[in-house]
Design a protein around this motif. Structure first.
Motif, mmCIF file in Angstrom:
data_model
loop_
_atom_site.group_PDB
_atom_site.id
_atom_site.type_symbol
_atom_site.label_atom_id
_atom_site.label_comp_id
_atom_site.label_asym_id
_atom_site.label_seq_id
_atom_site.Cartn_x
_atom_site.Cartn_y
_atom_site.Cartn_z
ATOM 1 N N ILE A 4 -6.154 -5.432 3.689
ATOM 2 C CA ILE A 4 -5.985 -4.378 4.681
ATOM 3 C C ILE A 4 -4.611 -3.749 4.486
ATOM 4 C CG2 ILE A 4 -7.549 -5.412 6.358
ATOM 5 C CD1 ILE A 4 -5.142 -6.505 7.879
ATOM 6 N N SER A 5 -4.434 -2.564 5.047
ATOM 7 C CA SER A 5 -3.162 -1.852 4.928
ATOM 8 C C SER A 5 -2.178 -2.343 5.987
ATOM 9 C CB SER A 5 -3.391 -0.351 5.103
ATOM 10 O OG SER A 5 -3.774 -0.070 6.436
ATOM 11 N N THR A 6 -0.941 -1.919 5.855
ATOM 12 C CA THR A 6 0.070 -2.288 6.853
ATOM 13 C C THR A 6 -0.278 -1.669 8.203
ATOM 14 O OG1 THR A 6 1.461 -0.444 6.130
ATOM 15 C CG2 THR A 6 1.945 -2.608 5.206
ATOM 16 N N LYS A 7 -0.853 -0.476 8.186
ATOM 17 C CA LYS A 7 -1.238 0.176 9.439
ATOM 18 C C LYS A 7 -2.343 -0.610 10.139
ATOM 19 C CE LYS A 7 -2.776 4.533 11.372
ATOM 20 N NZ LYS A 7 -3.196 5.908 11.113
ATOM 21 N N GLU A 8 -3.332 -1.064 9.379
ATOM 22 C CA GLU A 8 -4.418 -1.850 9.961
ATOM 23 C C GLU A 8 -3.904 -3.187 10.493
ATOM 24 O OE1 GLU A 8 -8.264 -0.474 7.349
ATOM 25 O OE2 GLU A 8 -6.769 -1.747 6.389
ATOM 26 N N ALA A 9 -3.005 -3.824 9.740
ATOM 27 C CA ALA A 9 -2.427 -5.097 10.190
ATOM 28 C C ALA A 9 -1.610 -4.895 11.460
ATOM 29 C CB ALA A 9 -1.567 -5.700 9.098
ATOM 30 N N ALA A 10 -0.880 -3.786 11.529
ATOM 31 C CA ALA A 10 -0.067 -3.487 12.709
ATOM 32 C C ALA A 10 -0.944 -3.336 13.946
ATOM 33 C CB ALA A 10 0.742 -2.218 12.475
ATOM 34 N N GLU A 11 -2.057 -2.640 13.810
ATOM 35 C CA GLU A 11 -2.974 -2.460 14.931
ATOM 36 C C GLU A 11 -3.608 -3.791 15.336
ATOM 37 O OE1 GLU A 11 -5.696 0.521 13.561
ATOM 38 O OE2 GLU A 11 -4.205 2.116 13.718
ATOM 39 N N VAL A 20 5.529 -4.767 10.074
ATOM 40 C CA VAL A 20 4.650 -5.453 9.128
ATOM 41 C C VAL A 20 5.261 -5.402 7.728
ATOM 42 C CG1 VAL A 20 2.363 -5.456 8.062
ATOM 43 C CG2 VAL A 20 2.587 -5.028 10.499
ATOM 44 N N VAL A 21 5.792 -4.239 7.332
ATOM 45 C CA VAL A 21 6.448 -4.112 6.026
ATOM 46 C C VAL A 21 7.647 -5.055 5.954
ATOM 47 C CG1 VAL A 21 7.768 -2.551 4.538
ATOM 48 C CG2 VAL A 21 5.658 -1.760 5.614
ATOM 49 N N TYR A 22 8.415 -5.138 7.027
ATOM 50 C CA TYR A 22 9.573 -6.038 7.089
ATOM 51 C C TYR A 22 9.144 -7.477 6.805
ATOM 52 C CZ TYR A 22 13.325 -8.784 9.201
ATOM 53 O OH TYR A 22 14.308 -9.710 9.438
ATOM 54 N N HIS A 23 8.054 -7.910 7.423
ATOM 55 C CA HIS A 23 7.562 -9.267 7.216
ATOM 56 C C HIS A 23 7.078 -9.456 5.774
ATOM 57 C CE1 HIS A 23 8.086 -10.638 11.263
ATOM 58 N NE2 HIS A 23 7.256 -9.734 11.778
ATOM 59 N N CYS A 24 6.453 -8.433 5.205
ATOM 60 C CA CYS A 24 5.995 -8.517 3.809
ATOM 61 C C CYS A 24 7.188 -8.677 2.866
ATOM 62 C CB CYS A 24 5.208 -7.273 3.428
ATOM 63 S SG CYS A 24 3.590 -7.134 4.186
ATOM 64 N N ILE A 29 4.329 -13.052 5.209
ATOM 65 C CA ILE A 29 2.877 -12.898 5.246
ATOM 66 C C ILE A 29 2.350 -13.404 3.909
ATOM 67 C CG2 ILE A 29 0.941 -11.318 5.475
ATOM 68 C CD1 ILE A 29 2.774 -9.472 7.090
ATOM 69 N N LYS A 30 1.709 -14.569 3.941
ATOM 70 C CA LYS A 30 1.226 -15.190 2.716
ATOM 71 C C LYS A 30 0.132 -14.346 2.070
ATOM 72 C CE LYS A 30 2.317 -19.908 3.939
ATOM 73 N NZ LYS A 30 1.828 -21.276 4.075
ATOM 74 N N GLY A 31 0.257 -14.157 0.773
ATOM 75 C CA GLY A 31 -0.754 -13.434 0.019
ATOM 76 C C GLY A 31 -0.552 -11.936 -0.026
ATOM 77 N N SER A 32 0.466 -11.421 0.665
ATOM 78 C CA SER A 32 0.693 -9.973 0.624
ATOM 79 C C SER A 32 1.238 -9.581 -0.745
ATOM 80 C CB SER A 32 1.651 -9.540 1.739
ATOM 81 O OG SER A 32 2.908 -10.147 1.588
ATOM 82 N N GLN A 33 0.820 -8.413 -1.204
ATOM 83 C CA GLN A 33 1.220 -7.926 -2.523
ATOM 84 C C GLN A 33 1.605 -6.460 -2.428
ATOM 85 O OE1 GLN A 33 -1.981 -8.404 -5.258
ATOM 86 N NE2 GLN A 33 -2.202 -10.586 -4.885
#
Length: 64
Positions: A4-11, A20-24, A29-33
């Protein structure tokens, strides 16, 4: 694996996309690429812990 995108994760998590980007970026956030300048987050990833929260103790009050 579905991403999912950062926008979808944020919602989904009740955060801002920037948070969300900060956490990535900080690996929370495990598995984020990051692919081609876009962060992809696994669809089953859990919301990262908010480290800003205190330990539950009340703040000290100074007596004048």
């Amino acid at each position: 694996m579905e991403y999912i995108s950062t926008k979808e994760a944020a919602e989904k998590w009740g955060l801002t996309p920037r948070m969300v980007v900060y956490h990535c970026v900080n690996g929370r956030i495990k598995g984020s690429q990051k692919i081609a300048g876009v962060w992809l987050i696994p669809g089953d990833a859990t919301r990262p812990e908010d480290r800003r929260k205190g330990n539950g103790s009340k703040p000290m009050v100074k007596n004048p």
